[in-house]
Scaffold this motif. Structure first.
Motif, PDB file in Angstrom:
ATOM      1  N   GLN A 172       0.856  -1.186   0.000  1.00 25.85           N
ATOM      2  CA  GLN A 172       0.000   0.000   0.000  1.00 25.85           C
ATOM      3  C   GLN A 172       0.895   1.240   0.000  1.00 25.85           C
ATOM      4  O   GLN A 172       1.896   1.289   0.713  1.00 25.85           O
ATOM      5  N   LEU A 173       0.488   2.216  -0.804  1.00 32.45           N
ATOM      6  CA  LEU A 173       1.271   3.444  -0.933  1.00 32.45           C
ATOM      7  C   LEU A 173       0.406   4.645  -0.570  1.00 32.45           C
ATOM      8  O   LEU A 173      -0.732   4.737  -1.020  1.00 32.45           O
ATOM      9  N   VAL A 174       0.976   5.544   0.204  1.00 32.25           N
ATOM     10  CA  VAL A 174       0.294   6.787   0.570  1.00 32.25           C
ATOM     11  C   VAL A 174       1.202   7.944   0.188  1.00 32.25           C
ATOM     12  O   VAL A 174       2.311   8.069   0.696  1.00 32.25           O
ATOM     13  N   GLU A 175       0.695   8.786  -0.710  1.00 30.03           N
ATOM     14  CA  GLU A 175       1.449   9.927  -1.203  1.00 30.03           C
ATOM     15  C   GLU A 175       0.994  11.209  -0.513  1.00 30.03           C
ATOM     16  O   GLU A 175      -0.153  11.327  -0.095  1.00 30.03           O
ATOM     17  N   SER A 176       1.899  12.159  -0.456  1.00 35.74           N
ATOM     18  CA  SER A 176       1.557  13.484   0.066  1.00 35.74           C
ATOM     19  C   SER A 176       2.527  14.505  -0.507  1.00 35.74           C
ATOM     20  O   SER A 176       3.573  14.142  -1.043  1.00 35.74           O
ATOM     21  N   GLY A 177       2.137  15.785  -0.409  1.00 38.74           N
ATOM     22  CA  GLY A 177       3.060  16.852  -0.738  1.00 38.74           C
ATOM     23  C   GLY A 177       2.759  17.634  -1.993  1.00 38.74           C
ATOM     24  O   GLY A 177       3.458  18.601  -2.288  1.00 38.74           O
ATOM     25  N   GLY A 178       1.753  17.254  -2.751  1.00 37.97           N
ATOM     26  CA  GLY A 178       1.446  18.026  -3.941  1.00 37.97           C
ATOM     27  C   GLY A 178       0.805  19.355  -3.579  1.00 37.97           C
ATOM     28  O   GLY A 178       0.545  19.655  -2.423  1.00 37.97           O
ATOM     29  N   GLY A 179       0.554  20.158  -4.610  1.00 44.27           N
ATOM     30  CA  GLY A 179      -0.093  21.436  -4.372  1.00 44.27           C
ATOM     31  C   GLY A 179       0.125  22.410  -5.497  1.00 44.27           C
ATOM     32  O   GLY A 179       0.548  22.031  -6.596  1.00 44.27           O
ATOM     33  N   VAL A 215       1.982  25.897  -6.764  1.00 49.83           N
ATOM     34  CA  VAL A 215       3.166  26.703  -6.499  1.00 49.83           C
ATOM     35  C   VAL A 215       3.454  27.573  -7.716  1.00 49.83           C
ATOM     36  O   VAL A 215       3.091  27.213  -8.840  1.00 49.83           O
ATOM     37  N   GLN A 216       4.065  28.699  -7.483  1.00 52.07           N
ATOM     38  CA  GLN A 216       4.444  29.570  -8.598  1.00 52.07           C
ATOM     39  C   GLN A 216       5.715  29.043  -9.269  1.00 52.07           C
ATOM     40  O   GLN A 216       6.522  28.345  -8.646  1.00 52.07           O
ATOM     41  N   ALA A 217       5.881  29.407 -10.514  1.00 54.73           N
ATOM     42  CA  ALA A 217       7.089  29.031 -11.243  1.00 54.73           C
ATOM     43  C   ALA A 217       8.321  29.506 -10.473  1.00 54.73           C
ATOM     44  O   ALA A 217       8.344  30.611  -9.947  1.00 54.73           O
ATOM     45  N   GLY A 218       9.307  28.611 -10.408  1.00 55.62           N
ATOM     46  CA  GLY A 218      10.516  28.901  -9.659  1.00 55.62           C
ATOM     47  C   GLY A 218      10.472  28.400  -8.236  1.00 55.62           C
ATOM     48  O   GLY A 218      11.501  28.383  -7.541  1.00 55.62           O
ATOM     49  N   GLY A 219       9.299  27.983  -7.799  1.00 52.36           N
ATOM     50  CA  GLY A 219       9.137  27.500  -6.441  1.00 52.36           C
ATOM     51  C   GLY A 219       9.529  26.049  -6.274  1.00 52.36           C
ATOM     52  O   GLY A 219      10.031  25.406  -7.209  1.00 52.36           O
ATOM     53  N   SER A 220       9.282  25.527  -5.079  1.00 52.23           N
ATOM     54  CA  SER A 220       9.670  24.163  -4.739  1.00 52.23           C
ATOM     55  C   SER A 220       8.517  23.418  -4.070  1.00 52.23           C
ATOM     56  O   SER A 220       7.668  24.023  -3.410  1.00 52.23           O
ATOM     57  N   LEU A 221       8.540  22.120  -4.250  1.00 48.79           N
ATOM     58  CA  LEU A 221       7.632  21.215  -3.552  1.00 48.79           C
ATOM     59  C   LEU A 221       8.398  19.942  -3.223  1.00 48.79           C
ATOM     60  O   LEU A 221       9.357  19.585  -3.926  1.00 48.79           O
ATOM     61  N   ARG A 222       7.942  19.262  -2.185  1.00 46.37           N
ATOM     62  CA  ARG A 222       8.524  17.977  -1.827  1.00 46.37           C
ATOM     63  C   ARG A 222       7.416  16.947  -1.705  1.00 46.37           C
ATOM     64  O   ARG A 222       6.491  17.111  -0.915  1.00 46.37           O
ATOM     65  N   LEU A 223       7.526  15.909  -2.528  1.00 49.99           N
ATOM     66  CA  LEU A 223       6.561  14.816  -2.492  1.00 49.99           C
ATOM     67  C   LEU A 223       7.108  13.678  -1.628  1.00 49.99           C
ATOM     68  O   LEU A 223       8.318  13.431  -1.610  1.00 49.99           O
ATOM     69  N   SER A 224       6.185  13.010  -0.947  1.00 54.46           N
ATOM     70  CA  SER A 224       6.562  11.848  -0.137  1.00 54.46           C
ATOM     71  C   SER A 224       5.654  10.681  -0.482  1.00 54.46           C
ATOM     72  O   SER A 224       4.486  10.878  -0.845  1.00 54.46           O
ATOM     73  N   CYS A 225       6.174   9.486  -0.357  1.00 58.01           N
ATOM     74  CA  CYS A 225       5.384   8.276  -0.599  1.00 58.01           C
ATOM     75  C   CYS A 225       5.851   7.208   0.369  1.00 58.01           C
ATOM     76  O   CYS A 225       7.009   6.796   0.326  1.00 58.01           O
TER      77      CYS A 225
END
Length: 119
Positions: free
Chosen positions: A3-10, A12-22
């Motif tokens: 089973q996989l649970v993802e998080s961290g999307g959203g 963001v403006q260009a040039g920004g950052s995000l971190r996804l987790s699974c």
């Protein structure tokens, strides 16, 4: 099964950052590789980055130098650090885990998390 649970999307403006987790959970499996794939509207799902159980990584040319994949083996968790995001990175991002359960090869997908990058 895995089973996989993802998080961290959203959003963001260009040039920004995000971190996804699974995070992967289940019983008695041995993970061989973890990765992230993206699927933009009207397009096929494509590889973003993968990491093996020995730490070898592979990236799509479009994200090299901007995205970093990593994993915490103790937590069975894979991360995708996305920097310098561009509008063309907008897509649903899916976590993928390849594992073995005794003699059976498993290939599991997360539910997907939306990443939207505005110009």
């Amino acid at each position: 099964q895995v089973q996989l649970v993802e998080s961290g999307g959203g959003l963001v403006q260009a040039g920004g950052s995000l971190r996804l987790s699974c995070a992967a959970s289940g019983s008695s499996f041995s993970i061989t590789a973890m990765g992230w794939y993206s699927q933009a509207p009207g397009k096929q799902r494509e590889l973003v980055a993968t990491i093996t159980n020995t730490g070898s990584t592979n990236y799509a040319d479009s994200v090299k130098g901007r995205f970093t994949i990593s994993r915490d083996n103790a937590k069975n968790t894979v991360y995708l650090q996305m920097n310098s995001l561009k509008p063309e990175d907008t897509a649903v991002y899916y976590c993928n885990v390849r594992a073995r359960l005794q003699l059976t090869a498993l290939n599991s997908w997360g539910q997907g998390t939306q990443v939207t990058v505005s110009a």
